[in-house]
Design a protein around this motif. Structure first.
Motif, PDB file in Angstrom:
ATOM      1  N   ALA A 170       0.817  -1.217   0.000  1.00 48.17           N
ATOM      2  CA  ALA A 170       0.000   0.000   0.000  1.00 48.17           C
ATOM      3  C   ALA A 170       0.851   1.267   0.000  1.00 48.17           C
ATOM      4  CB  ALA A 170      -0.925   0.002   1.211  1.00 48.17           C
ATOM      5  N   GLY A 171       2.162   1.121   0.196  1.00 51.83           N
ATOM      6  CA  GLY A 171       3.027   2.294   0.242  1.00 51.83           C
ATOM      7  C   GLY A 171       3.007   2.995   1.582  1.00 51.83           C
ATOM      8  N   GLU A 172       2.548   2.310   2.632  1.00 57.11           N
ATOM      9  CA  GLU A 172       2.426   2.933   3.955  1.00 57.11           C
ATOM     10  C   GLU A 172       3.646   2.703   4.834  1.00 57.11           C
ATOM     11  OE1 GLU A 172      -2.418   2.128   3.932  1.00 57.11           O
ATOM     12  OE2 GLU A 172      -1.141   1.122   5.418  1.00 57.11           O
ATOM     13  N   VAL A 173       4.522   1.771   4.441  1.00 54.02           N
ATOM     14  CA  VAL A 173       5.748   1.472   5.201  1.00 54.02           C
ATOM     15  C   VAL A 173       6.947   1.700   4.297  1.00 54.02           C
ATOM     16  CG1 VAL A 173       7.089  -0.360   6.311  1.00 54.02           C
ATOM     17  CG2 VAL A 173       4.651  -0.173   6.755  1.00 54.02           C
ATOM     18  N   PRO A 174       7.892   2.543   4.729  1.00 53.70           N
ATOM     19  CA  PRO A 174       9.073   2.758   3.888  1.00 53.70           C
ATOM     20  C   PRO A 174       9.962   1.520   3.870  1.00 53.70           C
ATOM     21  CG  PRO A 174       9.330   3.856   6.019  1.00 53.70           C
ATOM     22  CD  PRO A 174       7.924   3.327   5.980  1.00 53.70           C
ATOM     23  N   LEU A 175      10.615   1.286   2.751  1.00 56.95           N
ATOM     24  CA  LEU A 175      11.526   0.155   2.618  1.00 56.95           C
ATOM     25  C   LEU A 175      12.871   0.490   3.235  1.00 56.95           C
ATOM     26  CD1 LEU A 175      10.825  -0.879  -1.101  1.00 56.95           C
ATOM     27  CD2 LEU A 175       9.858  -1.889   0.969  1.00 56.95           C
TER      28      LEU A 175
ATOM     29  N   VAL B 294      -3.248   3.156 -10.458  1.00 54.40           N
ATOM     30  CA  VAL B 294      -3.582   2.353  -9.281  1.00 54.40           C
ATOM     31  C   VAL B 294      -4.339   3.179  -8.242  1.00 54.40           C
ATOM     32  CG1 VAL B 294      -2.580   1.209  -7.267  1.00 54.40           C
ATOM     33  CG2 VAL B 294      -1.753   0.654  -9.555  1.00 54.40           C
ATOM     34  N   ARG B 295      -5.415   2.578  -7.718  1.00 56.91           N
ATOM     35  CA  ARG B 295      -6.176   3.181  -6.620  1.00 56.91           C
ATOM     36  C   ARG B 295      -6.360   2.095  -5.562  1.00 56.91           C
ATOM     37  NH1 ARG B 295      -9.525   7.690  -6.308  1.00 56.91           N
ATOM     38  NH2 ARG B 295     -11.130   7.593  -4.692  1.00 56.91           N
ATOM     39  N   ILE B 296      -5.681   2.242  -4.427  1.00 57.88           N
ATOM     40  CA  ILE B 296      -5.601   1.175  -3.429  1.00 57.88           C
ATOM     41  C   ILE B 296      -6.654   1.360  -2.347  1.00 57.88           C
ATOM     42  CG2 ILE B 296      -4.157   0.176  -1.610  1.00 57.88           C
ATOM     43  CD1 ILE B 296      -1.733   0.734  -3.335  1.00 57.88           C
ATOM     44  N   GLY B 297      -7.324   0.255  -2.015  1.00 60.12           N
ATOM     45  CA  GLY B 297      -8.204   0.195  -0.858  1.00 60.12           C
ATOM     46  C   GLY B 297      -7.614  -0.787   0.143  1.00 60.12           C
ATOM     47  N   HIS B 298      -7.331  -0.343   1.365  1.00 57.45           N
ATOM     48  CA  HIS B 298      -6.622  -1.173   2.350  1.00 57.45           C
ATOM     49  C   HIS B 298      -7.491  -1.340   3.588  1.00 57.45           C
ATOM     50  CE1 HIS B 298      -2.813  -1.763   5.061  1.00 57.45           C
ATOM     51  NE2 HIS B 298      -3.512  -2.876   4.919  1.00 57.45           N
ATOM     52  N   LEU B 299      -7.931  -2.575   3.824  1.00 62.58           N
ATOM     53  CA  LEU B 299      -8.687  -2.903   5.039  1.00 62.58           C
ATOM     54  C   LEU B 299      -7.701  -3.391   6.083  1.00 62.58           C
ATOM     55  CD1 LEU B 299     -11.504  -3.422   6.428  1.00 62.58           C
ATOM     56  CD2 LEU B 299     -11.264  -5.777   5.652  1.00 62.58           C
TER      57      LEU B 299
END
Length: 628
Positions: free
Chosen positions: A345-350, A361-366
């Motif tokens: 989701a791109g919420e945690v940096p590598l 891209v359009r992400i939905g994260h539950l």
């Protein structure tokens, strides 16, 4: 079999809701009963009545003299000051409990080994343990105590896939004696199929009994509706779609085949597959293009500090998510499954490596958190959904917020409820609703089955069948993974993401061969000596699964195979006759529904037929193994 607990004409009201309305039932020795029904429908109350923790308003509840009853509730009642040893084995001397194979099995399956390493050792205190760890301790205590009647309220909560598999195998092995019984509430359909010999459906104050686990329950319920000559519209509901999945989808969920194929075929002959994969893939590609999310040599390290190396959750993972892929993720607790979704989701940096995301891209994260709804606690459900969007497209059709809310268990009046007044399962449903209304084309679901009942799970699967996009779901629910995902991958705690060509069974085999504690208690799902053939996700795209082998089975002679085919043909004829007899009994039961004595007599005949059918099915299976 002796009746350990009997309930006669029990009635119980909670406020204005009639939870039990003249219910009569019994728990006999050897019974393994699964309880299903909507959230708030009275399942837990029924268990508390059986346990003697709640009295009924009228009627009678009787227990066999001397029979012990133990219940695993969803409430945490452990004293934080006591030790793991005191909770699980009590005051039993070490040489007594350590010499008992059954108790050692419980310690290994739930606590990681005889010294309970997963809990910090036997002398660690309960204080500071997580909710999931305390839940495992309470379950372990109950299994060690081994009461005559074991009542379990959602025992698979906080268990991973292998924990659920171990628990199912343990219960089947130890809860089949004529002097004990099991009653369990569960929304885990794989677990229900693996464990239950009978299913109780709690609905509208009644308890409807069915023989068998979930697959048999779905079939029997569909047959009852068919015999009642339901309308064509009702026959096109989700029940038939679920039956079509059971008949056409993944392999049978239990070791016993279902021989009522003629009846099943009559119900599903005009039912299309659960989803049109080719059409959905084409639509997903047009929405997403070629690029979705790519990870190249991606690593994530947590807990790094001066002098401390930290813990590697992802180690140089290369993964290409394709448009329209439907992927299920399994893994051990703490292996980084939720982190993997957050990376996608791109919420945690590598920590190192690269992540590339397609422009469309359009992400939905539950996530597993429901606190995101706190700001909406004073809003109505329908307002919370329409805040995102009032109309969306699903399965090629426009669907309003109200229509989608109804499909996911919010009928008209319930849509007017304040968000702050919703139960945990309803808040979870609302989360899913809001994400779907936002029209994502990449859907990341982290344990979506938490707090959802079976009816809601079926509705959610139906909605996802018509959703076009890339789907990645983390879950310990094997049924859900097989139902909505076309491919499974695993995280084993070594930082790698492995493909599982053999699905969850291959994951369990890998865990059994790499984890000594689990190997000692793992169910024999695969022939001993099998070798893991999973590869990293990036490599698997260009190579085969790498030689998964099973123990060789001697080939039967032609004469033995001919004899086995004759046996199979004979058994199939006998099963067909049994099916006809059973259908007549069901019709007689419907005709004499008001004659309690006659219904009990017919039910006795029905149980005898079920026993005979099970013996024949086993005979058929033995012959089928020779032919195969």
């Amino acid at each position: 079999m002796a009746v350990l607990i009997s309930v006669e004409r029990a009635a119980l009201a909670l406020g204005t809701t009639q939870v039990l309305d003249g219910v009569s039932l019994g728990v006999a020795g050897g019974d393994r009963i699964g309880v299903v029904g909507r959230n708030g429908g009275g399942k837990t109350t029924l268990l508390r009545v059986l346990a003697g923790d709640r009295s009924v308003d009228s009627g009678r509840v009787a227990r066999l003299g001397g029979a012990t009853v133990g219940m695993l509730s969803q409430a945490d009642t452990l004293d934080p000051e006591v030790t793991v040893r005191e909770v699980v084995v009590g005051d039993r001397p070490d040489h007594v409990w350590a010499g008992d194979a059954r108790i050692r099995d419980v310690l290994t399956g739930l606590l990681g080994g005889i010294d309970a390493p997963a809990m910090g050792g036997l002398d660690a205190t309960v204080a500071g343990k997580s909710g999931g760890e305390r839940r495992r301790l309470a379950l372990a205590k109950l299994l060690v105590d081994d009461p005559d009647v074991l009542l379990l309220d959602e025992p698979t909560n906080h268990l991973d896939v292998e924990g659920v598999a171990w628990l199912a195998e343990h219960l089947v092995r130890h809860r089949s004696r004529p002097d004990n019984a099991l009653v369990t509430i569960t929304h885990d359909r794989w677990f229900l199929d693996a464990v239950a010999t009978r299913t109780w459906e709690v609905v509208d104050g009644e308890v409807n009994a069915f023989d068998g686990g979930y697959a048999a329950y779905v079939l029997a319920k569909a047959e009852r509706e068919r015999m009642a000559r339901v309308t064509a519209e009702r026959r096109n509901n989700l029940l038939r779609k679920e039956l079509a999945w059971l008949r056409r989808g993944a392999p049978a969920r239990t070791s016993k085949p279902k021989f009522r194929i003629e009846a099943a075929n009559a119900l599903i002959e005009d039912v299309p597959p659960p989803r049109n994969d080719v059409e959905l893939m084409a639509f997903a590609t047009s929405r997403l293009g070629k690029d979705v999310v790519d990870l190249h040599d991606a690593s994530v390290v947590v807990g790094e500090s001066a002098g401390e190396p930290g813990r590697t959750l992802l180690d140089r993972v290369t993964w290409h998510l394709a448009p329209g892929e439907r992927i299920g993720v399994v893994g051990v607790n703490g292996s980084g499954k939720s982190t993997l979704l957050r990376v996608l989701a791109g919420e945690v940096p590598l920590s190192s490596g690269k992540r590339k995301e397609g422009v469309t891209v359009r992400i939905g994260h539950l996530t597993q958190e429901v606190r995101e709804l706190d700001r909406l606690r004073d809003r109505r459900v329908i307002d919370a959904v329409e805040e995102v969007r009032k109309v969306t497209v699903l399965g090629g059709r426009e669907v309003s917020a109200s229509q989608l809310a109804k499909r996911l268990g919010f009928p008209g009046p319930r849509q007017q409820t304040r968000v702050g007044d919703l139960s945990g399962g309803e808040r979870r449903r609302l989360q899913v609703l809001r994400i779907l209304m936002d029209e994502p084309n990449v859907l990341l679901l982290d344990e979506p089955t938490n707090d959802l009942d079976i009816e809601t799970l079926t509705a959610l699967e139906d909605v996802l069948d018509g959703w076009a996009g890339t789907l990645v779901v983390v879950s310990h629910d094997r049924y859900l993974l097989e139902r909505i995902a076309d491919r499974q991958v695993a995280l084993l705690g070594d930082g790698r993401v492995r493909d599982l060509p053999g699905g969850v069974e291959e994951y369990l085999r890998l865990r059994a061969t790499t984890t000594p504690a689990y190997a000692a208690s793992a169910p024999p799902a695969v022939a001993p000596g099998s070798k893991g053939g999973a590869k990293s996700v990036g490599a698997q795209r260009h190579t085969d699964s790498g030689g998964s082998t099973a123990a060789a089975t001697p080939t039967a002679s032609p004469a033995e195979q001919r004899e086995a085919r004759k046996t199979m043909a004979r058994v199939e004829k006998q099963l067909s006759r049994l099916a006809t007899r059973e259908e007549r009994i069901h019709a007689d039961m419907a005709e004499h529904v008001s004659d309690h004595a006659r219904v009990l007599e017919l039910n006795t005949e029905l149980r005898a037929i079920v026993d005979e059918r099970e013996a024949l099915e086993l005979e058929w299976l033995e012959a089928a193994e020779v032919v195969s």
